[in-house]
Scaffold this motif. Structure first.
Motif, PDB file in Angstrom:
ATOM      1  N   ALA A  46     -13.189   5.880  13.648  1.00  0.00           N
ATOM      2  CA  ALA A  46     -12.901   4.545  13.120  1.00  0.00           C
ATOM      3  C   ALA A  46     -11.609   4.539  12.310  1.00  0.00           C
ATOM      4  O   ALA A  46     -10.815   3.592  12.380  1.00  0.00           O
ATOM      5  CB  ALA A  46     -14.063   4.050  12.267  1.00  0.00           C
ATOM      6  N   ASN A  47     -11.423   5.610  11.550  1.00  0.00           N
ATOM      7  CA  ASN A  47     -10.199   5.728  10.750  1.00  0.00           C
ATOM      8  C   ASN A  47     -10.126   7.178  10.276  1.00  0.00           C
ATOM      9  O   ASN A  47     -10.860   7.570   9.372  1.00  0.00           O
ATOM     10  CB  ASN A  47     -10.250   4.778   9.547  1.00  0.00           C
ATOM     11  CG  ASN A  47      -8.951   4.794   8.759  1.00  0.00           C
ATOM     12  OD1 ASN A  47      -8.261   5.817   8.688  1.00  0.00           O
ATOM     13  ND2 ASN A  47      -8.617   3.671   8.152  1.00  0.00           N
ATOM     14  N   SER A  48      -9.287   7.964  10.914  1.00  0.00           N
ATOM     15  CA  SER A  48      -9.336   9.409  10.669  1.00  0.00           C
ATOM     16  C   SER A  48      -8.226   9.899   9.752  1.00  0.00           C
ATOM     17  O   SER A  48      -7.943  11.096   9.706  1.00  0.00           O
ATOM     18  CB  SER A  48      -9.295  10.158  12.004  1.00  0.00           C
ATOM     19  OG  SER A  48      -8.137   9.791  12.724  1.00  0.00           O
ATOM     20  N   ASN A  49      -7.612   8.987   9.017  1.00  0.00           N
ATOM     21  CA  ASN A  49      -6.604   9.433   8.051  1.00  0.00           C
ATOM     22  C   ASN A  49      -7.237  10.487   7.125  1.00  0.00           C
ATOM     23  O   ASN A  49      -8.355  10.314   6.634  1.00  0.00           O
ATOM     24  CB  ASN A  49      -6.103   8.235   7.230  1.00  0.00           C
ATOM     25  CG  ASN A  49      -5.003   8.657   6.273  1.00  0.00           C
ATOM     26  OD1 ASN A  49      -5.259   9.355   5.304  1.00  0.00           O
ATOM     27  ND2 ASN A  49      -3.783   8.243   6.549  1.00  0.00           N
ATOM     28  N   ASN A 293       0.665  -2.525  19.633  1.00  0.00           N
ATOM     29  CA  ASN A 293       0.666  -1.059  19.487  1.00  0.00           C
ATOM     30  C   ASN A 293       0.081  -0.663  18.126  1.00  0.00           C
ATOM     31  O   ASN A 293      -0.404   0.449  17.963  1.00  0.00           O
ATOM     32  CB  ASN A 293       2.080  -0.476  19.639  1.00  0.00           C
ATOM     33  CG  ASN A 293       2.932  -0.730  18.416  1.00  0.00           C
ATOM     34  OD1 ASN A 293       3.160  -1.883  18.059  1.00  0.00           O
ATOM     35  ND2 ASN A 293       3.369   0.331  17.765  1.00  0.00           N
ATOM     36  N   ASP A 294       0.125  -1.582  17.166  1.00  0.00           N
ATOM     37  CA  ASP A 294      -0.423  -1.315  15.829  1.00  0.00           C
ATOM     38  C   ASP A 294      -1.915  -1.624  15.756  1.00  0.00           C
ATOM     39  O   ASP A 294      -2.678  -0.888  15.148  1.00  0.00           O
ATOM     40  CB  ASP A 294       0.270  -2.197  14.777  1.00  0.00           C
ATOM     41  CG  ASP A 294       1.757  -1.921  14.678  1.00  0.00           C
ATOM     42  OD1 ASP A 294       2.113  -0.761  14.430  1.00  0.00           O
ATOM     43  OD2 ASP A 294       2.550  -2.871  14.857  1.00  0.00           O
ATOM     44  N   LEU A 295      -2.299  -2.743  16.338  1.00  0.00           N
ATOM     45  CA  LEU A 295      -3.690  -3.219  16.258  1.00  0.00           C
ATOM     46  C   LEU A 295      -4.010  -3.858  17.604  1.00  0.00           C
ATOM     47  O   LEU A 295      -3.588  -4.975  17.885  1.00  0.00           O
ATOM     48  CB  LEU A 295      -3.822  -4.253  15.122  1.00  0.00           C
ATOM     49  CG  LEU A 295      -5.184  -4.902  14.960  1.00  0.00           C
ATOM     50  CD1 LEU A 295      -6.263  -3.895  14.589  1.00  0.00           C
ATOM     51  CD2 LEU A 295      -5.145  -5.997  13.887  1.00  0.00           C
ATOM     52  N   GLY A 354      -9.627  -2.195   8.994  1.00  0.00           N
ATOM     53  CA  GLY A 354      -9.758  -0.795   8.571  1.00  0.00           C
ATOM     54  C   GLY A 354     -10.363   0.124   9.615  1.00  0.00           C
ATOM     55  O   GLY A 354     -10.205   1.339   9.539  1.00  0.00           O
ATOM     56  N   ALA A 355     -11.080  -0.453  10.599  1.00  0.00           N
ATOM     57  CA  ALA A 355     -11.730   0.380  11.614  1.00  0.00           C
ATOM     58  C   ALA A 355     -11.085   0.131  12.974  1.00  0.00           C
ATOM     59  O   ALA A 355     -10.902  -1.020  13.368  1.00  0.00           O
ATOM     60  CB  ALA A 355     -13.217   0.058  11.693  1.00  0.00           C
ATOM     61  N   TYR A 356     -10.780   1.189  13.689  1.00  0.00           N
ATOM     62  CA  TYR A 356     -10.197   1.119  15.030  1.00  0.00           C
ATOM     63  C   TYR A 356      -8.896   0.319  15.037  1.00  0.00           C
ATOM     64  O   TYR A 356      -8.584  -0.378  15.993  1.00  0.00           O
ATOM     65  CB  TYR A 356     -11.218   0.534  16.030  1.00  0.00           C
ATOM     66  CG  TYR A 356     -12.556   1.243  15.961  1.00  0.00           C
ATOM     67  CD1 TYR A 356     -12.686   2.537  16.446  1.00  0.00           C
ATOM     68  CD2 TYR A 356     -13.675   0.646  15.368  1.00  0.00           C
ATOM     69  CE1 TYR A 356     -13.903   3.212  16.356  1.00  0.00           C
ATOM     70  CE2 TYR A 356     -14.888   1.313  15.270  1.00  0.00           C
ATOM     71  CZ  TYR A 356     -15.001   2.585  15.774  1.00  0.00           C
ATOM     72  OH  TYR A 356     -16.193   3.256  15.683  1.00  0.00           O
ATOM     73  N   GLY A 357      -8.181   0.395  13.963  1.00  0.00           N
ATOM     74  CA  GLY A 357      -6.859  -0.225  13.864  1.00  0.00           C
ATOM     75  C   GLY A 357      -5.831   0.861  14.081  1.00  0.00           C
ATOM     76  O   GLY A 357      -5.373   1.096  15.210  1.00  0.00           O
ATOM     77  N   PHE A 358      -5.524   1.562  12.999  1.00  0.00           N
ATOM     78  CA  PHE A 358      -4.509   2.617  13.114  1.00  0.00           C
ATOM     79  C   PHE A 358      -4.901   3.672  14.151  1.00  0.00           C
ATOM     80  O   PHE A 358      -4.054   4.158  14.898  1.00  0.00           O
ATOM     81  CB  PHE A 358      -4.266   3.293  11.754  1.00  0.00           C
ATOM     82  CG  PHE A 358      -3.122   4.252  11.813  1.00  0.00           C
ATOM     83  CD1 PHE A 358      -1.829   3.830  11.542  1.00  0.00           C
ATOM     84  CD2 PHE A 358      -3.323   5.570  12.209  1.00  0.00           C
ATOM     85  CE1 PHE A 358      -0.759   4.701  11.660  1.00  0.00           C
ATOM     86  CE2 PHE A 358      -2.259   6.443  12.326  1.00  0.00           C
ATOM     87  CZ  PHE A 358      -0.975   6.014  12.047  1.00  0.00           C
TER      88      PHE A 358
END
Ligand code: LLP
Length: 400
Positions: A46-49, A293-295, A354-358
């Protein structure tokens, strides 16, 4: 939230994540689970930063990973190895080897063929692989077909009969230790019944296995809790957990769950600036500096994300498409939404990003990926620098 200052300080397009919100979501779920042993394994996809992973690790979360890359991210960010699950329909041999060497909590098997590979690799390494089996209970989660996973028409998991055969085989193997059972029926689920049905099917399986002397320790209910993007009525953590618990009487299991979107979805904001507006006879387009490409969620799933024009008191409101600069008609964030008249450099905030964006972003059209910023205790900090042209070409070889 002072979006204008953030955009000024860090530039756009920009992802901003509210870490305090993530903490609040995590604690609300943990609290709901308190009557039983539980383990929340955040779905890294979902968000692996790394900062996000470290944040949830500090809160006590484990990680649900879907590639060895995600496993390594989780370890690097400080997630305890005994809280890491490795899932996915197709794992390469090297990925299985590394997961076994890292001695993570368990590998989640999605086919009989995969079980045999894991057994062979464990034998080569002289290790015992802790495994769980992903059961596909053939239950309709009533969500977007692209994010539905628990029907037999989907590629995920194995049916009940195959699962039983696999458990019996694994129990006899010297190199496999069947410790868990797992389902994940889909994502952005807002109806509680599919969770009830799936957990009943799996709980019956666990009882059945018990009678065969196979003790399942981890009851993994996957992820999938939906969030509010627009006006959805969502499932409350307490009701979610009760729906699972009511099926578990007599079972001494650690309930594991793998929320992604629930923890981070509404923590995230995507900030993008207006480049210009243009109109033709039929339409008004607001062209912004962020793009698909961003979202990619609006393009890929026709997903709704609320969009707000920051700090405008322009009362001239009309319908507009919000579009990016990419050479595709699918490059849009919203269509036909009411928006005040904008001008160059006005700021738009795209919410629930916040999820599946970046994590689903790319370099399409040689666009550097956006920077990411964390907000915590009233302070902001960069957690991923904006990608430069040099970053994008670093791996390429322009010689003949
Ligand atoms: N566990 C497994 C095995 C999964 O496959 C997933 C998500 C999760 C947990 C976390 O699901 P969540 O709690 O976030 O719903 N890109 C799509 C979502 C794909 C979900 C894939 N699997 C989107 O943007 O809506």
């Amino acid at each position: 939230m002072d979006f204008k200052s953030l955009a000024k300080e860090y530039g756009t397009p920009l992802y901003v994540y509210d870490f305090d919100y993530i903490e609040k979501q995590f604690n609300s779920l943990k609290e709901a689970f308190k009557a039983r042993k539980s383990l929340i394994c955040y779905a890294a996809k979902a968000n692996s930063n790394l900062s996000v992973l470290k944040h949830v690790a500090n809160l006590g979360a484990g990680c649900d990973c879907v590639s060895i890359g995600e496993v390594k991210r989780a370890l690097y960010a400080g997630v305890a190895k005994y809280k890491i699950i490795f899932s996915g329909v197709g794992k390469r041999d090297e990925e299985i080897q590394e997961a076994l060497k890292e001695d993570i909590l368990m590998i989640n098997l999605e086919s009989e063929e995969e079980m045999h590979r894991v057994e062979m690799i464990a034998k080569e390494l002289n290790k015992i692989a802790r495994i769980s089996i992903r059961v596909n209970p053939n239950i309709d989660p009533k969500t977007h077909p692209y994010i539905s996973t628990g029907l037999h028409e989907n590629k995920f998991g194995v049916d009940l009969d195959s699962a039983k055969r696999m458990y019996i085989y694994a129990k006899k193997s010297a190199y496999l230790d069947p410790v868990g059972t797992h389902f994940h029926i889909g994502s952005q689920i807002t109806d509680i019944n599919p969770f009830k049905e799936a957990s009943k099917v799996l709980a019956d399986l666990v009882r059945n296995l018990k009678s065969l002397d196979i003790e399942i320790k981890f009851f993994d209910i996957g992820g999938g809790i939906g969030i509010r993007y627009k006006d959805e009525s969502t499932i409350q953590p307490y009701d979610y957990v009760q729906a699972i618990f009511e099926n578990l009487s007599g079972l001494d299991v650690t309930v594991t769950c793998e929320p992604g979107r629930f923890l981070v979805g509404n923590s995230g904001y995507f900030l993008t600036k207006v480049l210009y507006e243009k109109r033709n006879e039929d339409k008004r387009f607001v062209i912004v500096d962020g793009a698909m490409n961003d979202l990619i969620r609006p393009t890929l799933y026709s997903a709704y994300h609320e969009i707000e024009l920051v700090g405008s008191n322009n009362e001239q409101i009309s319908k507009a498409d919000i579009v990016g600069p990419i050479c595709e008609s699918g490059d849009f964030f919203a269509k036909n939404i009411e928006l005040p008249q904008t001008k160059h450099n006005d700021l738009l905030v795209i919410k629930s990003a916040g999820a599946y964006g970046f994590t689903m972003s790319s370099n399409y059209n040689t666009r550097g990926r956006a920077a990411e910023v964390a907000l915590q205790n009233g302070k902001s900090r960069v957690i991923r620098a904006r990608e430069t042209f040099e970053d994008m070409i670093a791996k390429e070889v322009p010689y003949l």
